[in-house]
Write a protein that holds these residues in place. Structure first.
Motif, PDB file in Angstrom:
ATOM      1  N   MET A 160     -40.460 -32.025   5.260  1.00  0.00           N
ATOM      2  CA  MET A 160     -40.760 -32.330   6.599  1.00  0.00           C
ATOM      3  C   MET A 160     -41.533 -31.211   7.270  1.00  0.00           C
ATOM      4  SD  MET A 160     -38.089 -34.046   9.112  1.00  0.00           S
ATOM      5  CE  MET A 160     -38.200 -33.294  10.567  1.00  0.00           C
ATOM      6  N   LEU A 161     -40.844 -29.926   7.436  1.00  0.00           N
ATOM      7  CA  LEU A 161     -41.460 -29.005   7.968  1.00  0.00           C
ATOM      8  C   LEU A 161     -43.054 -28.580   7.572  1.00  0.00           C
ATOM      9  CD1 LEU A 161     -41.310 -26.741  10.017  1.00  0.00           C
ATOM     10  CD2 LEU A 161     -39.968 -25.198   8.572  1.00  0.00           C
ATOM     11  N   GLU A 162     -42.862 -28.412   6.150  1.00  0.00           N
ATOM     12  CA  GLU A 162     -43.963 -28.205   5.592  1.00  0.00           C
ATOM     13  C   GLU A 162     -45.283 -29.350   5.937  1.00  0.00           C
ATOM     14  OE1 GLU A 162     -43.292 -27.368   1.491  1.00  0.00           O
ATOM     15  OE2 GLU A 162     -41.924 -25.653   1.940  1.00  0.00           O
ATOM     16  N   LEU A 163     -44.750 -30.395   5.839  1.00  0.00           N
ATOM     17  CA  LEU A 163     -45.829 -31.532   6.182  1.00  0.00           C
ATOM     18  C   LEU A 163     -46.386 -31.478   7.533  1.00  0.00           C
ATOM     19  CD1 LEU A 163     -47.063 -34.121   5.230  1.00  0.00           C
ATOM     20  CD2 LEU A 163     -45.178 -35.607   6.367  1.00  0.00           C
ATOM     21  N   ALA A 164     -45.385 -31.006   8.525  1.00  0.00           N
ATOM     22  CA  ALA A 164     -45.804 -30.799   9.772  1.00  0.00           C
ATOM     23  C   ALA A 164     -46.941 -29.649   9.943  1.00  0.00           C
ATOM     24  CB  ALA A 164     -44.760 -30.507  10.815  1.00  0.00           C
ATOM     25  N   ILE A 165     -46.590 -28.640   8.998  1.00  0.00           N
ATOM     26  CA  ILE A 165     -47.635 -27.205   9.213  1.00  0.00           C
ATOM     27  C   ILE A 165     -48.966 -27.703   8.652  1.00  0.00           C
ATOM     28  CG2 ILE A 165     -48.050 -25.051   8.247  1.00  0.00           C
ATOM     29  CD1 ILE A 165     -44.725 -24.745   8.205  1.00  0.00           C
ATOM     30  N   LEU A 166     -48.914 -28.440   7.524  1.00  0.00           N
ATOM     31  CA  LEU A 166     -50.177 -28.916   6.892  1.00  0.00           C
ATOM     32  C   LEU A 166     -50.796 -29.701   7.858  1.00  0.00           C
ATOM     33  CD1 LEU A 166     -48.998 -29.528   3.192  1.00  0.00           C
ATOM     34  CD2 LEU A 166     -50.187 -27.396   4.030  1.00  0.00           C
ATOM     35  N   GLY A 167     -50.151 -30.559   8.332  1.00  0.00           N
ATOM     36  CA  GLY A 167     -50.907 -31.714   9.260  1.00  0.00           C
ATOM     37  C   GLY A 167     -51.243 -31.090  10.308  1.00  0.00           C
ATOM     38  N   PHE A 168     -50.717 -30.258  10.913  1.00  0.00           N
ATOM     39  CA  PHE A 168     -51.337 -29.452  12.406  1.00  0.00           C
ATOM     40  C   PHE A 168     -52.516 -28.625  11.964  1.00  0.00           C
ATOM     41  CE2 PHE A 168     -47.232 -30.110  14.647  1.00  0.00           C
ATOM     42  CZ  PHE A 168     -47.730 -30.993  15.674  1.00  0.00           C
TER      43      PHE A 168
ATOM     44  N   TYR B  52     -54.362 -29.110   9.457  1.00  0.00           N
ATOM     45  CA  TYR B  52     -55.745 -29.983   9.024  1.00  0.00           C
ATOM     46  C   TYR B  52     -56.616 -30.295  10.273  1.00  0.00           C
ATOM     47  CZ  TYR B  52     -57.988 -33.559   6.508  1.00  0.00           C
ATOM     48  OH  TYR B  52     -59.153 -34.294   5.849  1.00  0.00           O
ATOM     49  N   ASP B  53     -56.008 -30.474  11.392  1.00  0.00           N
ATOM     50  CA  ASP B  53     -56.860 -30.307  12.771  1.00  0.00           C
ATOM     51  C   ASP B  53     -57.567 -29.204  13.206  1.00  0.00           C
ATOM     52  OD1 ASP B  53     -56.676 -33.045  13.434  1.00  0.00           O
ATOM     53  OD2 ASP B  53     -54.714 -32.856  14.101  1.00  0.00           O
ATOM     54  N   ALA B  54     -57.012 -27.993  13.034  1.00  0.00           N
ATOM     55  CA  ALA B  54     -57.579 -26.703  13.426  1.00  0.00           C
ATOM     56  C   ALA B  54     -56.762 -25.705  12.875  1.00  0.00           C
ATOM     57  CB  ALA B  54     -57.911 -26.737  14.950  1.00  0.00           C
ATOM     58  N   PRO B  55     -57.390 -24.431  12.724  1.00  0.00           N
ATOM     59  CA  PRO B  55     -56.467 -23.152  12.486  1.00  0.00           C
ATOM     60  C   PRO B  55     -55.681 -23.013  13.443  1.00  0.00           C
ATOM     61  CG  PRO B  55     -58.760 -22.934  11.594  1.00  0.00           C
ATOM     62  CD  PRO B  55     -58.611 -24.370  12.504  1.00  0.00           C
ATOM     63  N   LEU B  56     -54.251 -22.419  13.456  1.00  0.00           N
ATOM     64  CA  LEU B  56     -53.622 -22.012  14.362  1.00  0.00           C
ATOM     65  C   LEU B  56     -52.711 -20.817  13.853  1.00  0.00           C
ATOM     66  CD1 LEU B  56     -51.873 -25.370  15.197  1.00  0.00           C
ATOM     67  CD2 LEU B  56     -53.476 -24.368  16.548  1.00  0.00           C
ATOM     68  N   HIS B  57     -52.398 -19.939  14.942  1.00  0.00           N
ATOM     69  CA  HIS B  57     -51.539 -18.898  14.412  1.00  0.00           C
ATOM     70  C   HIS B  57     -49.970 -19.302  14.767  1.00  0.00           C
ATOM     71  CE1 HIS B  57     -52.283 -18.148  18.654  1.00  0.00           C
ATOM     72  NE2 HIS B  57     -51.042 -17.635  18.830  1.00  0.00           N
ATOM     73  N   GLY B  58     -49.157 -18.989  13.959  1.00  0.00           N
ATOM     74  CA  GLY B  58     -47.550 -18.922  13.831  1.00  0.00           C
ATOM     75  C   GLY B  58     -47.101 -19.539  15.377  1.00  0.00           C
ATOM     76  N   TYR B  59     -47.424 -18.598  16.386  1.00  0.00           N
ATOM     77  CA  TYR B  59     -46.837 -18.915  17.712  1.00  0.00           C
ATOM     78  C   TYR B  59     -46.921 -20.361  18.126  1.00  0.00           C
ATOM     79  CZ  TYR B  59     -44.289 -17.562  21.825  1.00  0.00           C
ATOM     80  OH  TYR B  59     -43.461 -17.548  22.793  1.00  0.00           O
ATOM     81  N   VAL B  60     -48.428 -20.736  17.964  1.00  0.00           N
ATOM     82  CA  VAL B  60     -48.757 -21.910  18.592  1.00  0.00           C
ATOM     83  C   VAL B  60     -48.410 -23.060  17.846  1.00  0.00           C
ATOM     84  CG1 VAL B  60     -50.863 -23.246  18.846  1.00  0.00           C
ATOM     85  CG2 VAL B  60     -50.958 -21.080  19.620  1.00  0.00           C
ATOM     86  N   LEU B  61     -48.246 -22.987  16.534  1.00  0.00           N
ATOM     87  CA  LEU B  61     -47.688 -23.866  15.480  1.00  0.00           C
ATOM     88  C   LEU B  61     -46.490 -24.139  15.831  1.00  0.00           C
ATOM     89  CD1 LEU B  61     -48.554 -25.454  13.015  1.00  0.00           C
ATOM     90  CD2 LEU B  61     -47.672 -23.460  11.553  1.00  0.00           C
ATOM     91  N   ARG B  62     -45.772 -23.243  16.176  1.00  0.00           N
ATOM     92  CA  ARG B  62     -44.162 -23.558  16.303  1.00  0.00           C
ATOM     93  C   ARG B  62     -44.153 -24.069  17.655  1.00  0.00           C
ATOM     94  NH1 ARG B  62     -39.137 -22.117  16.988  1.00  0.00           N
ATOM     95  NH2 ARG B  62     -38.319 -20.642  18.740  1.00  0.00           N
ATOM     96  N   ARG B  63     -44.753 -24.112  18.718  1.00  0.00           N
ATOM     97  CA  ARG B  63     -44.890 -24.775  19.962  1.00  0.00           C
ATOM     98  C   ARG B  63     -45.257 -26.330  19.602  1.00  0.00           C
ATOM     99  NH1 ARG B  63     -47.967 -23.418  23.837  1.00  0.00           N
ATOM    100  NH2 ARG B  63     -48.683 -21.487  23.132  1.00  0.00           N
ATOM    101  N   HIS B  64     -46.400 -26.450  18.928  1.00  0.00           N
ATOM    102  CA  HIS B  64     -46.643 -27.981  18.248  1.00  0.00           C
ATOM    103  C   HIS B  64     -45.557 -28.527  17.597  1.00  0.00           C
ATOM    104  CE1 HIS B  64     -50.662 -26.736  19.356  1.00  0.00           C
ATOM    105  NE2 HIS B  64     -51.154 -27.388  18.613  1.00  0.00           N
ATOM    106  N   ILE B  65     -44.961 -28.021  16.926  1.00  0.00           N
ATOM    107  CA  ILE B  65     -43.794 -28.575  16.097  1.00  0.00           C
ATOM    108  C   ILE B  65     -42.775 -28.618  17.110  1.00  0.00           C
ATOM    109  CG2 ILE B  65     -42.131 -27.989  14.161  1.00  0.00           C
ATOM    110  CD1 ILE B  65     -44.449 -26.418  12.727  1.00  0.00           C
TER     111      ILE B  65
END
Lengths: 177, 177
Positions: free
Chosen positions: B1-9, B11-24
């Motif tokens: 589930m977490l990995e799916l969310a990472i891949l999903g986000f 896919y839209d655009a490159p992100l760094h971990g911290y922003v990814l964390r806020r998205h999730i």
DNA sequence: GCACGATACCTCGTAAGCGAGGTATAGCGT
DNA sequence: ACGCTATACCTCGCTTACGAGGTATCGTGC
């Protein structure tokens, strides 16, 4: 969540592992099946913690059974877990439903109401799954039909649950007075 | 589930971990928060599996960032996970919502419809949380107000979702023809 | 007489998640 | 000068969960 279900079922009556497994499968199995290799170690954990005791009985149908009986400490632990659930138990529907399935064991209507009020507070917080910056987006603002589905479904759930919560809280308060 | 969310986000655009964390956190955080100590190792797993690459950038605000970019293999893996989800992704609402949040990435309407139909089949199975032997109990048959709540809420959710599924399937089929 | 399914329980290795704690940088208020 | 908050990433040890596989008993059908 699994441990709560074990304690909850055993509070009603002593059971052996196999029957307990079927009870748990009926409760949450269609959504989140529980593997045997998860259940039996969980039983051992609870035994080691003194929350239940095992008594070996000759198997009525097959192999010998280990009949599980809740100890007094186990009963107290169940009450603690029902009355003071972690935040995850409140916010995650899977956990919350498991908690609701056994909340009747918490004899005090005021304590039951307090738990429901924590869920109520959670549901009343403005929250979405999708944001434009900090602003939560509504279903109508989304182009994506799948994301719109998430919000539509979540909204329907939330409405039904809020209505039920308010109803149930009213009748629990009625009992308390 | 977490990995799916990472891949999903990603896919839209490159992100760094911290922003990814806020998205999730925005997506599923109110229900099921994700700890940093879960996210960063997950990123490393995906990097090790060749699904994403990391590029160190001087931090715009603070410490250096690791910008994460999906590889082609990562894109293909996302499509696989969206098109052929495990049964748990279909039955567990938390997982299902995460999947729905990214299902638009699966460009083919027929493939999207196939996934929705798996959920439809699951919801159409007669299932309850509570049984009298093998017979599923309805909300009306329960004395326990909390268990009644579980069924009331689940039924409202199910109805809303079935309506949405049928609508969405109809319009996906319309596109496909 | 024997395969098969249901009952009943178990171990092992691996994966995944979490809390606690650590390291650094930058900007802001006092 | 100093602490605070936000940004940004990381490790360690512990717990929980799971799949694969194993052991044994009993009743039923062929």
């Amino acid at each position: 969540m699994l441990e709560l279900a074990i304690l909850g079922f055993l509070y009603d009556a002593p059971l052996h592992g196999y029957v307990l497994r079927r009870h748990i499968a009926a409760l949450t199995g269609h959504v989140r099946p529980v593997a045997e290799s998860t259940l039996y170690p969980a039983i051992k954990r609870l035994e080691k913690a003194g929350l239940l005791v095992r008594a070996t009985e000759p198997g009525a149908v097959a192999a010998p059974r280990h009949v599980l009986t809740l100890t007094e400490e186990g009963g107290r632990e169940l009450m603690r877990r029902l009355a003071e659930p972690a935040q995850r138990e409140i916010t995650d529907e899977n956990h919350w439903f498991t908690l609701l399935a056994f909340l009747r064991h918490l004899a005090d209507p005021a304590a039951q109401a307090a738990v429901l009020r924590r869920r109520l507070a959670f549901l009343e917080e403005p929250a979405s799954f999708f944001y434009d910056g900090d602003r939560p987006l509504s279903a109508e603002e989304l182009d994506d039909p799948f994301r719109r589905g998430v919000l539509t479904i979540a909204r329907a759930t939330s409405r039904a649950e809020l209505a039920w919560l308010r109803d149930t809280l009213a009748s629990l308060d009625g009992v308390g007075r």
